[in-house]
Design a protein around this motif. Structure first.
Motif, PDB file in Angstrom:
ATOM      1  N   LEU A  74       0.854  -1.184   0.000  1.00  0.00           N
ATOM      2  CA  LEU A  74       0.000   0.000   0.000  1.00  0.00           C
ATOM      3  C   LEU A  74       0.889   1.233   0.000  1.00  0.00           C
ATOM      4  CD1 LEU A  74      -2.969   1.009   0.289  1.00  0.00           C
ATOM      5  CD2 LEU A  74      -2.526   1.212   2.738  1.00  0.00           C
TER       6      LEU A  74
ATOM      7  N   PHE B 159      -8.616  -6.429   1.059  1.00  0.00           N
ATOM      8  CA  PHE B 159      -7.485  -5.771   0.394  1.00  0.00           C
ATOM      9  C   PHE B 159      -6.201  -6.573   0.615  1.00  0.00           C
ATOM     10  CE2 PHE B 159      -3.684  -3.208   1.159  1.00  0.00           C
ATOM     11  CZ  PHE B 159      -3.429  -2.795  -0.140  1.00  0.00           C
TER      12      PHE B 159
ATOM     13  N   TYR C 158     -11.085   2.597   3.716  1.00  0.00           N
ATOM     14  CA  TYR C 158     -10.671   3.889   4.260  1.00  0.00           C
ATOM     15  C   TYR C 158      -9.626   3.698   5.347  1.00  0.00           C
ATOM     16  CZ  TYR C 158     -14.736   6.140   2.138  1.00  0.00           C
ATOM     17  OH  TYR C 158     -15.649   6.635   1.263  1.00  0.00           O
TER      18      TYR C 158
ATOM     19  N   THR D 106      -3.453   5.154  -2.472  1.00  0.00           N
ATOM     20  CA  THR D 106      -4.305   5.800  -1.472  1.00  0.00           C
ATOM     21  C   THR D 106      -4.496   7.270  -1.824  1.00  0.00           C
ATOM     22  OG1 THR D 106      -3.210   4.391   0.159  1.00  0.00           O
ATOM     23  CG2 THR D 106      -4.535   6.214   1.013  1.00  0.00           C
TER      24      THR D 106
ATOM     25  N   LYS E 205      -7.540   1.755  -4.453  1.00  0.00           N
ATOM     26  CA  LYS E 205      -7.955   0.728  -3.497  1.00  0.00           C
ATOM     27  C   LYS E 205      -8.182   1.325  -2.119  1.00  0.00           C
ATOM     28  CE  LYS E 205      -5.822  -3.007  -6.001  1.00  0.00           C
ATOM     29  NZ  LYS E 205      -4.997  -4.194  -5.988  1.00  0.00           N
ATOM     30  N   SER E 206      -7.715   2.544  -1.924  1.00  0.00           N
ATOM     31  CA  SER E 206      -7.838   3.117  -0.594  1.00  0.00           C
ATOM     32  C   SER E 206      -7.980   4.642  -0.641  1.00  0.00           C
ATOM     33  CB  SER E 206      -6.591   2.703   0.192  1.00  0.00           C
ATOM     34  OG  SER E 206      -6.472   3.444   1.354  1.00  0.00           O
TER      35      SER E 206
ATOM     36  N   TYR F 228     -11.193  -4.476   4.812  1.00  0.00           N
ATOM     37  CA  TYR F 228      -9.748  -4.241   4.850  1.00  0.00           C
ATOM     38  C   TYR F 228      -8.986  -5.541   4.588  1.00  0.00           C
ATOM     39  CZ  TYR F 228      -5.140  -3.092   6.672  1.00  0.00           C
ATOM     40  OH  TYR F 228      -3.789  -2.928   6.822  1.00  0.00           O
TER      41      TYR F 228
ATOM     42  N   GLY G 250     -13.081   0.609  -2.292  1.00  0.00           N
ATOM     43  CA  GLY G 250     -11.876   0.259  -1.542  1.00  0.00           C
ATOM     44  C   GLY G 250     -12.093   0.419  -0.051  1.00  0.00           C
TER      45      GLY G 250
END
Ligand code: BGC
Length: 798
Positions: free
Chosen positions: A158, A339, A283, A205, A248-249, A336, A281
């Motif tokens: 990430l 992911f 948070y 992100t 994705k975030s 989460y 996605g």
């Protein structure tokens, strides 16, 4: 055969157990396709205790009972370096910590420690503003691709980037992390970056959601923004990035917006983003933000970072007291974990830890060169001839500022190519001995390690734990940038002038998170240097060029008449000095254009009267009373003179625009315009072409012009042409009418203006919308909690 029944029993149970285990292992192995990611995530959550669940949701595992992290926390805002691929709960081996790192300009690992071998270097790419200034989204995507490759190849999953907040005010120390004052340019840049990064299976992100447009009281200030300004500007850049980039975030911001902390705002995190934009996605909160853990989880946060024991306890108590339904907690966590399970490591992919850093450096240089903006070039002062002897003034010409401070740094890059070294490599004839004078000065700054002037005041001293006159350790990257410029006497300047044909002066400024330091004015020493150099060189018939190695918009109007040429080089990443040399020499023809307006003076900015809110030192409320009139939307509507217009940027060649055509005259849901761009000069070059729309004002007032499309030509040879196309859909025409919570396109005549900048329009055409259109209905959400008095075309705000 068998000695007794017990042996038979043992053998039987043993075989059954073995077969069972084998079956379980096959079904539950990393490569198993028996379960979807969603099913596996749900299964894992079903196997976790409440404490374990909260321990993963808060801090990604660090509060799971018995979990021993194999890392040294680097303190506040830390990124979990060595938690790469660490199992959190031994009986659930597929549940691992997420390997994450900052930041917008490159994978920001810890810096190499003395004596460390086999260090994994990363590339410091040009910062966000510099990339946006290229107006080349294909190039931004290539940067995202190289960046994502490093993330992936070093085993990270990430990346806490890109930053998508609008440039509301240049004082904000974080502007270099973001792209532009315009939501279309910002959103498209972020989408391209995310697309490039996520090709590698890792997660990008978007941050900092939402309205994180200042650093003053950054953990608490309340951004008060009208629904219309939110929808058309501040949310719009994120909306484009979400819809087109599919990150994705999303990282929420520290601040409040319209009364609520952004990470506790269910309207923002659910109704808007998930329901309207289709965000799928997870948070993550910004690190060590305030507010309540319970509020965050209820609103939709899937990962609280960095997490704290207090947050852990708060959630545990909340579940036990039935203030938080465990099912909701499971839902947040499952998202989460989905992911985690979709990351390359979980999918069983290998890492090389060996990305092609040379190729990435070459790309960083190409991109930086394309983001440099030639603001002024009187009498074709640039490019410089190789025969011209150059005197290079200014400490940052010898010590490049590649990026800003804070999490936007890239501490793990291998080198930083200064302008001096870049020019030397290209064969420029630099005044001999001058480098030694400046390098000695730079070394002296480092050796003396004095607290730079800028930080030498009670607040900064307290904030940075400064005692005495010695700069703290974390100022390493700030020392040269923030220390004063070398003072030169007229005689010294004359000495250098006698040995050179042209003077190039570099002024540098860093800025960064937690500080309102994006727009530090030219100092007296710098101004005197500029005046003396210009006087001495001009009286000898020689030229002066200024290069700005600054984090964003900078004050130029008070001195821009003096030099012959000004090149805006931003914070251009590790190869910046090479890119500047490429442009100065003409090896690269500048094609960058301003992603922001440069005002004549700070007070001309529409946000100036309200920024950073009241009380000024520790603002509680920041009223966005300039409303929809941000950047050129303001300057060009209210006819306010500017130093350099949004979209401005010169080239060493010239371009002609012709044949602007629409494919229809009446809008029917979509309309396409094309324009022919021809290189009419004598050098190959690229042109960033901008399409602005002037919409009729029936129901709503509107800015004079808004950017609705842009494109960059390929490298056009002299005489060569390219036809560019721009498609406008209903949303491009529409404004947000908060009275009916809808995007509405007014009936009437729309003027399409295509040009080289917002104030250099070359071709116009019109089309009609016969009847007003409701293009899209939305939720009626995010209403401001304070009375705003927004600027309007009919009256000025007070
Ligand atoms: C910054 C974030 C960053 C985080 C982790 C925070 O202070 O606001 O942008 O990702 O630290 O380093």
């Amino acid at each position: 055969m068998f000695s007794d029944n017990r042996s038979v029993f043992r053998l039987l149970t043993g075989s059954i157990l073995f077969a069972g285990l084998l079956a379980f292992f096959c079904w539950y192995s990393p490569c198993s396709h028996a379960m979807s990611v969603e099913e596996e995530a749900a299964y894992i959550v079903s196997q976790m205790t409440l404490e374990e669940k909260i321990g993963v949701l808060v801090g990604d595992g660090r509060y799971v009972p018995d979990f021993e992290k194999n890392t040294n926390d680097a303190g506040q805002g830390m990124i979990i370096e060595d938690m790469r691929s660490q199992v959190i709960i031994p009986r659930l081996p597929r549940l691992r910590t997420t390997a994450m790192s900052d930041g917008p300009a490159g994978l920001n690992r810890e810096a190499k420690k003395d004596g460390e071998e086999n260090f994994e270097y990363t590339t410091a790419f040009p910062t966000g503003t510099c990339l946006a200034a290229s107006w080349n989204m294909e190039l931004v995507k290539r940067i995202g691709d190289a960046f994502g490759n490093e993330v992936r190849e070093y085993g990270y999953e990430l990346i806490l980037a890109p930053g998508v907040n609008l440039h509301r005010n240049p004082n904000d120390g974080r502007v270099f992390e973001y792209y532009s004052e315009d939501p279309l340019l910002s959103g498209k840049s972020a989408a391209a970056m995310v697309q490039g990064m996520q090709q590698h299976g890792i997660g990008a992100t978007l941050k900092h959601f939402m309205a994180h447009n200042q650093q003053a009281n950054r953990h608490h200030f309340n951004a008060v923004i009208s629904q219309r300004a939110l929808r058309e500007l501040y949310l719009r850049s994120f909306e484009i990035a979400v819809r087109e980039g599919h990150p994705k975030s999303i990282m929420t911001s520290y601040n409040r917006m319209n009364g609520l902390y952004t990470d506790e705002n269910v309207e923002l995190l659910q109704l808007l983003t998930r329901q309207e934009w289709g965000f799928d996605g997870f948070y993550i909160t910004d690190f060590d933000g305030k507010g309540s853990a319970l509020g965050k989880v209820r609103a939709g946060i899937n990962l609280l970072m960095s997490g704290s024991p207090e947050e852990f306890d708060e959630l545990l108590t909340a579940v036990k007291n039935q203030k938080l339904d465990e099912k909701l907690l499971d839902e947040r966590l499952t998202k989460y974990i989905e992911f985690k399970l979709s990351c390359p490591y979980a999918l069983g992919e290998e890492i090389s830890a060996n990305p092609d850093l040379e190729a990435h450096a070459a790309l960083a240089r190409e991109a930086a060169a394309e983001g440099l903006v030639l603001l002024k070039n009187d009498n074709s002062c640039l490019p410089l001839e190789k025969a011209e002897r150059v005197a290079l003034f200014g400490k940052t010409a010898y010590s490049l500022i590649p990026y800003g401070t804070g999490s936007g740094e890239v501490r793990s890059h291998k080198r930083s190519l200064s302008m001096h070294d870049g020019m030397k490599e290209l064969g420029f004839q630099l005044v001999e001995g001058m480098d030694k004078d400046y390098l000695d000065y730079v070394e002296k700054i480092k050796r003396e390690n004095k607290v730079p002037d800028y930080f030498n005041n009670p607040k900064m001293r307290a904030d940075n734990g400064i005692v005495g006159d010695q700069a703290p350790k974390h100022f390493k990257g700030r020392l040269v940038a923030f220390s004063r410029e070398r003072v030169l006497s007229r005689e010294e300047v004359e000495g250098y002038a006698g040995r050179s044909d042209v003077a190039v002066i570099c002024f540098g400024r860093s800025s960064g998170e937690n500080y309102e330091n994006g727009y530090l004015p030219i100092t007296d020493i710098e101004r005197t240097l500029l005046e003396t150099v210009c006087d001495v060189y001009h009286s000898a018939g020689k030229k002066v060029v200024v290069v700005l190695n600054v984090s964003g918009v900078w004050e130029t109007a008070s001195w821009s008449d003096l030099p012959d040429a000004i090149l805006m080089a931003w914070l251009p990443g590790q190869e910046g000095g090479g890119a500047i040399a490429d442009v100065l020499s003409g090896k690269a023809n500048p094609s960058g254009k301003l992603p922001d307006t440069i005002p004549v003076k700070y007070d001309d900015l529409p946000s100036a009267p309200y920024y950073p809110g009241t009380p000024k030192e520790e603002p509680l409320n920041s009223l966005y009373n300039e409303g929809i009139y941000v950047g050129y939307r303001y300057f060009n509507t209210f006819d306010v003179p500017v130093a350099y217009a949004f979209g401005h940027g010169l080239s060493y060649t010239t371009f002609e625009y012709s044949d602007l055509k629409g494919d229809k005259e009446i809008f029917d849901g979509s309309i396409t315009f094309s324009v022919k761009v021809t290189n009419t000069g004598d050098r190959a070059g690229k042109e960033a072409v901008q399409l602005y729309l002037t919409a009729p004002m029936d129901k709503l007032e509107k800015p004079e012009q808004e950017l609705k499309g842009f494109a960059k030509t390929q490298l056009l040879q002299p005489g060569e042409s390219e036809t560019l196309q721009f498609v406008l859909d209903g949303r491009a025409l529409a404004s947000y009418w908060s009275g009916i919570s809808a995007w509405v396109a007014d009936a009437g005549v729309y003027v399409v203006s295509v040009g080289a900048s917002s104030r250099d329009i070359r071709q116009t055409k019109t089309f009609q919308v016969p009847d007003g259109l409701v293009v899209e209905k939305t939720h009626d959400i995010l209403f401001p909690d304070y009375l705003l008095n927004e600027l309007s075309r009919n009256r000025k705000a007070f």
